[in-house]
Design a protein around this motif. Structure first.
Motif, PDB file in Angstrom:
ATOM      1  N   ILE A 214      -0.478  -1.315 -10.552  1.00  0.00           N
ATOM      2  CA  ILE A 214      -0.833  -0.279  -9.585  1.00  0.00           C
ATOM      3  C   ILE A 214      -2.350  -0.114  -9.627  1.00  0.00           C
ATOM      4  CG2 ILE A 214      -0.429   2.106  -8.839  1.00  0.00           C
ATOM      5  CD1 ILE A 214       2.179   0.527  -9.017  1.00  0.00           C
ATOM      6  N   TRP A 215      -2.970  -0.308  -8.477  1.00  0.00           N
ATOM      7  CA  TRP A 215      -4.432  -0.238  -8.369  1.00  0.00           C
ATOM      8  C   TRP A 215      -4.780   0.978  -7.536  1.00  0.00           C
ATOM      9  CZ3 TRP A 215      -6.355  -4.541 -10.971  1.00  0.00           C
ATOM     10  CH2 TRP A 215      -5.475  -5.639 -11.109  1.00  0.00           C
ATOM     11  N   GLN A 216      -5.835   1.696  -7.948  1.00  0.00           N
ATOM     12  CA  GLN A 216      -6.206   2.903  -7.215  1.00  0.00           C
ATOM     13  C   GLN A 216      -7.711   2.994  -7.057  1.00  0.00           C
ATOM     14  OE1 GLN A 216      -5.191   6.721  -9.014  1.00  0.00           O
ATOM     15  NE2 GLN A 216      -4.951   7.602  -6.977  1.00  0.00           N
TER      16      GLN A 216
ATOM     17  N   TRP B 105       0.870  -1.184   0.000  1.00  0.00           N
ATOM     18  CA  TRP B 105       0.000   0.000   0.000  1.00  0.00           C
ATOM     19  C   TRP B 105       0.900   1.224   0.000  1.00  0.00           C
ATOM     20  CZ3 TRP B 105      -5.212  -0.343  -0.410  1.00  0.00           C
ATOM     21  CH2 TRP B 105      -5.856  -1.530  -0.022  1.00  0.00           C
ATOM     22  N   ASN B 106       0.550   2.213  -0.814  1.00  0.00           N
ATOM     23  CA  ASN B 106       1.285   3.470  -0.744  1.00  0.00           C
ATOM     24  C   ASN B 106       0.949   4.116   0.602  1.00  0.00           C
ATOM     25  OD1 ASN B 106       1.956   6.269  -0.886  1.00  0.00           O
ATOM     26  ND2 ASN B 106       2.108   6.069  -3.114  1.00  0.00           N
TER      27      ASN B 106
ATOM     28  N   VAL C  93      -3.875   3.623  -2.814  1.00  0.00           N
ATOM     29  CA  VAL C  93      -3.117   3.089  -3.944  1.00  0.00           C
ATOM     30  C   VAL C  93      -2.379   1.834  -3.481  1.00  0.00           C
ATOM     31  CG1 VAL C  93      -1.183   3.517  -5.526  1.00  0.00           C
ATOM     32  CG2 VAL C  93      -2.844   5.334  -5.078  1.00  0.00           C
TER      33      VAL C  93
ATOM     34  N   GLN D  22       6.594   8.016 -10.169  1.00  0.00           N
ATOM     35  CA  GLN D  22       5.426   8.244 -11.002  1.00  0.00           C
ATOM     36  C   GLN D  22       5.598   9.545 -11.779  1.00  0.00           C
ATOM     37  OE1 GLN D  22       1.741   7.907  -8.936  1.00  0.00           O
ATOM     38  NE2 GLN D  22       0.524   8.455 -10.743  1.00  0.00           N
TER      39      GLN D  22
ATOM     40  N   LYS E 170      -4.542   1.257 -12.516  1.00  0.00           N
ATOM     41  CA  LYS E 170      -4.098   2.588 -12.883  1.00  0.00           C
ATOM     42  C   LYS E 170      -2.883   2.546 -13.802  1.00  0.00           C
ATOM     43  CE  LYS E 170      -3.028   6.983 -10.705  1.00  0.00           C
ATOM     44  NZ  LYS E 170      -1.563   7.071 -10.545  1.00  0.00           N
TER      45      LYS E 170
ATOM     46  N   THR F 200      -1.374   7.228   1.136  1.00  0.00           N
ATOM     47  CA  THR F 200      -2.736   7.185   0.599  1.00  0.00           C
ATOM     48  C   THR F 200      -3.649   6.420   1.556  1.00  0.00           C
ATOM     49  OG1 THR F 200      -2.469   5.071  -0.560  1.00  0.00           O
ATOM     50  CG2 THR F 200      -1.764   7.069  -1.746  1.00  0.00           C
TER      51      THR F 200
ATOM     52  N   PHE G 191     -11.679  -0.281  -6.581  1.00  0.00           N
ATOM     53  CA  PHE G 191     -10.329  -0.120  -7.131  1.00  0.00           C
ATOM     54  C   PHE G 191     -10.321  -0.397  -8.633  1.00  0.00           C
ATOM     55  CE2 PHE G 191      -9.628  -0.598  -2.696  1.00  0.00           C
ATOM     56  CZ  PHE G 191      -8.425   0.015  -2.404  1.00  0.00           C
TER      57      PHE G 191
END
Lengths: 143, 351
Positions: free
Chosen positions: B53-55, B29-30, B41, B103, B66, B33, B63
């Motif tokens: 990368i899932w957001q 997990w970011n 994210v 990014q 991304k 976020t 989700f």
């Protein structure tokens, strides 16, 4: 000149009549070739019917193989062939444990640990040389 | 918010994320976020050589994919980890490299590739300040890299000591103390002596001192950093404690002591453990289940220190490789599996 083979003169056993098997395991429907001989693992009694335990309800399979010699350095390759064969033929719900028969290999614990570490197996199966060796052993016909 | 107890706890599947074409190994997990109204994210990495990368579209919505990071790693991506700032993502691969990504717009750009390990890199971890990275490999070594200005990364130490492949590295959540666990069944603790980039093994936890009897797969810490949990192929998870005050004083080394062993719960290898900020330990195992453990509050002196809160059987169709809690605010748990999927779960009281 000394032979480069691990076991230059293996005992080749007479083929046993197979009892009809129902269920998902077809490890013996197609022979698996020994990595260093033109015989199948069954011919060499590395693998026998009794050595394959299947618990269909629990989706569990345990294969116990017997290396032809105690110091067989091919044991991990044989184990890898058995694992790949089962990965390719069993439904994915099955959990598979593979081991050498107790007391039949000098480094039994180390071989068993390596064969059942899925990260090591995954890494080995990204090695083209090892995959070639495994595919060669699993080729449908070698006789 | 209603209280979750062992009588009413439920782990609800919120979403199944599909797209990877091979087993999914790691999740991250970011850390910036999933709280304060910022949509969560999540990064996932796989045997298909990609990172996805899932957001979330908004803090409460589902989700979506991304970005896909591909065409750089040539073999399995085993592990991924965000820097504390959430700006950089490190990915460790069986191709013997670790890549650092930033990014740029909607894409991820490779800033640097850390080379040096002889073979498969299995894990990567950032320290609390983001100034150091640790990696480990089948080559039995642990490397420490310094993050320099201008996207430069310098190896400052190569740590030898494990006798087999090193499965995971993990920095302490607040102190510059590094932990590694291995196929050699041990957990090693590494610390700097003096201020000269001189890293040493300060503790080895093995079977003789209450450690594991088979491969140790993962390490996690509680929020305060005074407890550690480890998971193993011996089918147990173990909890360890150390004196955080003397750890912080820098006045000598505070050793980690065995607090308890949770055995009899798992049927196959426990690949992953993760401690939530609220104190819930999640485990993911090769028996396809996810289990949650909490501290045993009714316990007065004797009896187990931790108890099973719930077991989610068949959480995945195959082995569960990673479990990771999101931020405290969103209370989400992510899991990844050999079945190629990532799942998002929410712990809630059953209605």
């Amino acid at each position: 000149m000394v032979s480069g083979l691990i076991n230059a003169n293996p005992i080749v056993y007479e083929k046993k009549e197979r009892r009809p098997r129902t269920g998902p395991v077809d490890l013996e429907d197609e022979d698996i070739k020994d990595p260093e001989h033109p015989y199948s693992l069954e011919d060499l009694k590395v693998i026998t019917e009794d050595a394959i335990e299947v618990d269909d309800k629990r989706s569990y399979v345990r294969v116990t193989f017997t290396p032809t010699v105690e110091h067989c350095s091919m044991a991990t390759v044989i184990g890898l062939c058995l694992r790949v064969k089962l990965m390719r033929s069993l439904p994915s719900r099955y959990k598979v444990d593979i081991r050498v028969a107790p007391g039949t290999h000098a480094t039994e614990a180390a071989v068993n640990k390596q064969l059942n570490d899925k990260e090591r197996v995954a890494a080995a199966l990204e090695n083209p040389n090892l995959v070639d060796m495994v595919d060669d052993c699993l080729a449908p016909s070698f006789e | 918010m209603a209280i979750v107890t062992e009588d009413n706890a439920e782990l609800k599947e919120i979403q199944k994320l599909e797209g990877h074409t091979d087993r999914v190994w790691g999740l991250a997990w970011n850390p910036t976020t999933g709280a304060d109204g910022v949509p969560a994210v999540l990064a996932s990495c796989s045997g298909d050589k990609t990172v996805r990368i899932w957001q979330q579209s908004s803090p409460t919505s589902s989700f979506h994919l991304k970005a896909i990071i591909e065409d750089t790693h040539t073999r399995t991506v085993r592990s991924c980890s965000w820097s504390p700032s959430g700006k950089l993502l490190a990915t460790a691969s069986f191709d013997a490299t670790t890549a650092i990504w930033a990014q740029v717009g909607d894409d991820f750009e490779c800033l640097s590739t850390l080379e040096g390990h002889e073979n498969e890199v299995k894990s990567v971890s950032w320290n609390a300040s983001g100034s150091l990275i640790a990696t480990c490999s089948r080559d039995k070594s642990v490397w420490i890299w310094e993050v320099l200005p201008g996207n430069e990364f310098d190896c400052v130490s190569v740590l030898q000591g494990h006798t087999q492949d090193v499965k995971m590295v993990h920095w302490h959540p607040s102190e510059d103390i590094l932990f590694s666990c291995s196929y050699d069944n041990t957990i090693k603790v590494w610390a700097e002596e003096g201020d000269s980039d001189d890293w040493h093994c300060v503790q080895t936890i093995n079977e003789a001192n209450n450690g594991h009897s088979s491969t140790v797969w993962s390490i996690s810490f509680n929020a305060t950093g005074d407890k550690m949990v480890t998971s193993s192929d011996d089918l147990s998870i173990k909890v360890w404690g150390a004196d955080i005050v003397s750890m912080r004083s820098g006045d000598g080394y505070a050793p980690w002591k065995h607090l308890c062993t949770l055995s009899g719960y798992h049927e196959r290898t426990v690949f992953s453990v993760h401690w939530s900020r609220e104190g819930i330990i999640a485990s993911g195992a090769a028996d396809d289940a996810i289990r949650l453990f909490v501290e045993n509050q009714d316990n007065l002196g004797d009896g187990p220190m931790y108890k099973l809160l719930l077991k989610k059987e068949k959480a995945h169709e195959m082995d569960v490789n990673s479990v990771q809690w999101g931020s405290k605010e969103n209370g989400l748990l992510a899991s990844s599996s050999d079945d190629g999927t990532v799942k998002i779960w929410k712990l809630a009281p059953r209605h």
